[in-house]
Design an enzyme around this catalytic site. Structure first.
Site, PDB file in Angstrom:
ATOM      1  N   ASP A   1       0.903  -1.422  -0.125  1.00  0.00           N
ATOM      2  CA  ASP A   1       0.245  -0.037   0.079  1.00  0.00           C
ATOM      3  C   ASP A   1       0.902   1.269   0.063  1.00  0.00           C
ATOM      4  OD1 ASP A   1      -3.186   0.651   1.039  1.00  0.00           O
ATOM      5  OD2 ASP A   1      -1.822   2.218   1.016  1.00  0.00           O
TER       6      ASP A   1
ATOM      7  N   HIS B   1     -10.286  -4.850  -3.320  1.00  0.00           N
ATOM      8  CA  HIS B   1      -8.870  -5.296  -2.848  1.00  0.00           C
ATOM      9  C   HIS B   1      -9.098  -5.601  -1.062  1.00  0.00           C
ATOM     10  CE1 HIS B   1     -10.005  -1.201  -2.460  1.00  0.00           C
ATOM     11  NE2 HIS B   1      -9.422  -1.007  -1.341  1.00  0.00           N
TER      12      HIS B   1
ATOM     13  N   HIS C   1      -7.038  -5.407   2.289  1.00  0.00           N
ATOM     14  CA  HIS C   1      -5.703  -5.244   2.963  1.00  0.00           C
ATOM     15  C   HIS C   1      -5.427  -6.173   3.914  1.00  0.00           C
ATOM     16  CE1 HIS C   1      -6.870  -0.450   2.433  1.00  0.00           C
ATOM     17  NE2 HIS C   1      -8.095  -1.407   2.310  1.00  0.00           N
TER      18      HIS C   1
HETATM   19  P1  5GP Z   1      -9.639   1.604   0.289  1.00  0.00           P
HETATM   20  O1  5GP Z   1      -9.828   2.944   1.141  1.00  0.00           O
HETATM   21  O2  5GP Z   1     -10.436   1.576  -0.992  1.00  0.00           O
HETATM   22  O3  5GP Z   1     -10.196   0.428   1.363  1.00  0.00           O
HETATM   23  O4  5GP Z   1      -8.347   1.240   0.040  1.00  0.00           O
HETATM   24  C1  5GP Z   1      -7.419   1.876  -1.004  1.00  0.00           C
HETATM   25  C2  5GP Z   1      -6.009   1.846  -0.589  1.00  0.00           C
HETATM   26  O5  5GP Z   1      -5.389   1.788  -1.786  1.00  0.00           O
HETATM   27  C3  5GP Z   1      -5.644   2.752   0.298  1.00  0.00           C
HETATM   28  O6  5GP Z   1      -5.014   2.185   1.612  1.00  0.00           O
HETATM   29  C4  5GP Z   1      -4.477   3.658  -0.333  1.00  0.00           C
HETATM   30  O7  5GP Z   1      -3.411   3.965   0.341  1.00  0.00           O
HETATM   31  C5  5GP Z   1      -4.189   2.644  -1.535  1.00  0.00           C
HETATM   32  N1  5GP Z   1      -3.831   3.189  -2.703  1.00  0.00           N
HETATM   33  C6  5GP Z   1      -4.401   4.267  -3.422  1.00  0.00           C
HETATM   34  N2  5GP Z   1      -3.687   4.493  -4.623  1.00  0.00           N
HETATM   35  C7  5GP Z   1      -2.650   3.653  -4.632  1.00  0.00           C
HETATM   36  C8  5GP Z   1      -1.615   3.547  -5.708  1.00  0.00           C
HETATM   37  O8  5GP Z   1      -1.640   4.208  -6.639  1.00  0.00           O
HETATM   38  N3  5GP Z   1      -0.448   2.465  -5.110  1.00  0.00           N
HETATM   39  C9  5GP Z   1      -0.568   1.854  -4.194  1.00  0.00           C
HETATM   40  N4  5GP Z   1       0.188   0.916  -3.934  1.00  0.00           N
HETATM   41  N5  5GP Z   1      -1.768   2.034  -3.205  1.00  0.00           N
HETATM   42  C10 5GP Z   1      -2.788   2.743  -3.463  1.00  0.00           C
END
Ligand code: 5GP
Ligand code: ZN
Length: 112
Positions: free
Chosen positions: A29, A98, A100
């Site tokens: 992440d 996704h 985590h």
């Molecule tokens: P959500 O908030 O949808 O559960 O998680 C999305 C996750 O994707 C976040 O923890 C954020 O830091 C990660 N993220 C967003 N854009 C990118 C990216 O371009 N590359 C990587 N490696 N992580 C990303």
């Protein structure tokens, strides 16, 4: 489709990839919330947990199959957490399914 994780899956956007095969990618992440914070995604676009069905669930079980190996590799097999935020109210910010994988510190319950 303008999807960041589809672009990571096809190599158009760079990520720190730990594992990939024909079905899934596991990468770090960008904004880690724990000493170990990986994201596991299916390569094919699935919007969220709420869009899993009979024809795309193979990639999801493939992710689960790899968890023990990944946990061992990062030395977190004694305690880690798998989280998938589904939908806006749960805090999903990237609309590509996704998981985590969080570890390396004590986790609290209930989550916020
Ligand atoms: P959500 O908030 O949808 O559960 O998680 C999305 C996750 O994707 C976040 O923890 C954020 O830091 C990660 N993220 C967003 N854009 C990118 C990216 O371009 N590359 C990587 N490696 N992580 C990303
Ligand atoms: Zn996508």
């Amino acid at each position: 489709m303008d999807c960041i994780f589809c672009k990571i899956a096809c190599g158009e956007i760079k990520a720190d990839i730990e594992y990939q095969d024909d079905k899934i990618v596991i990468f770090h992440d960008l904004n880690p919330q724990a000493p170990v914070h990986l994201l596991a995604i299916p390569k094919d676009h699935i919007q969220s947990l709420d869009h899993i069905n009979e024809s795309n669930c193979n990639a999801v079980s493939h992710i689960f199959k790899h968890l023990p190996k990944i946990a061992k590799k990062f030395g977190i097999e004694n305690g880690y957490r798998l989280v998938s935020n589904c939908g806006e109210k749960a805090g999903q910010t990237v609309n590509h399914l996704h998981f985590h994988i969080l570890g390396g510190r004590d986790m609290r319950w209930p989550p916020g």
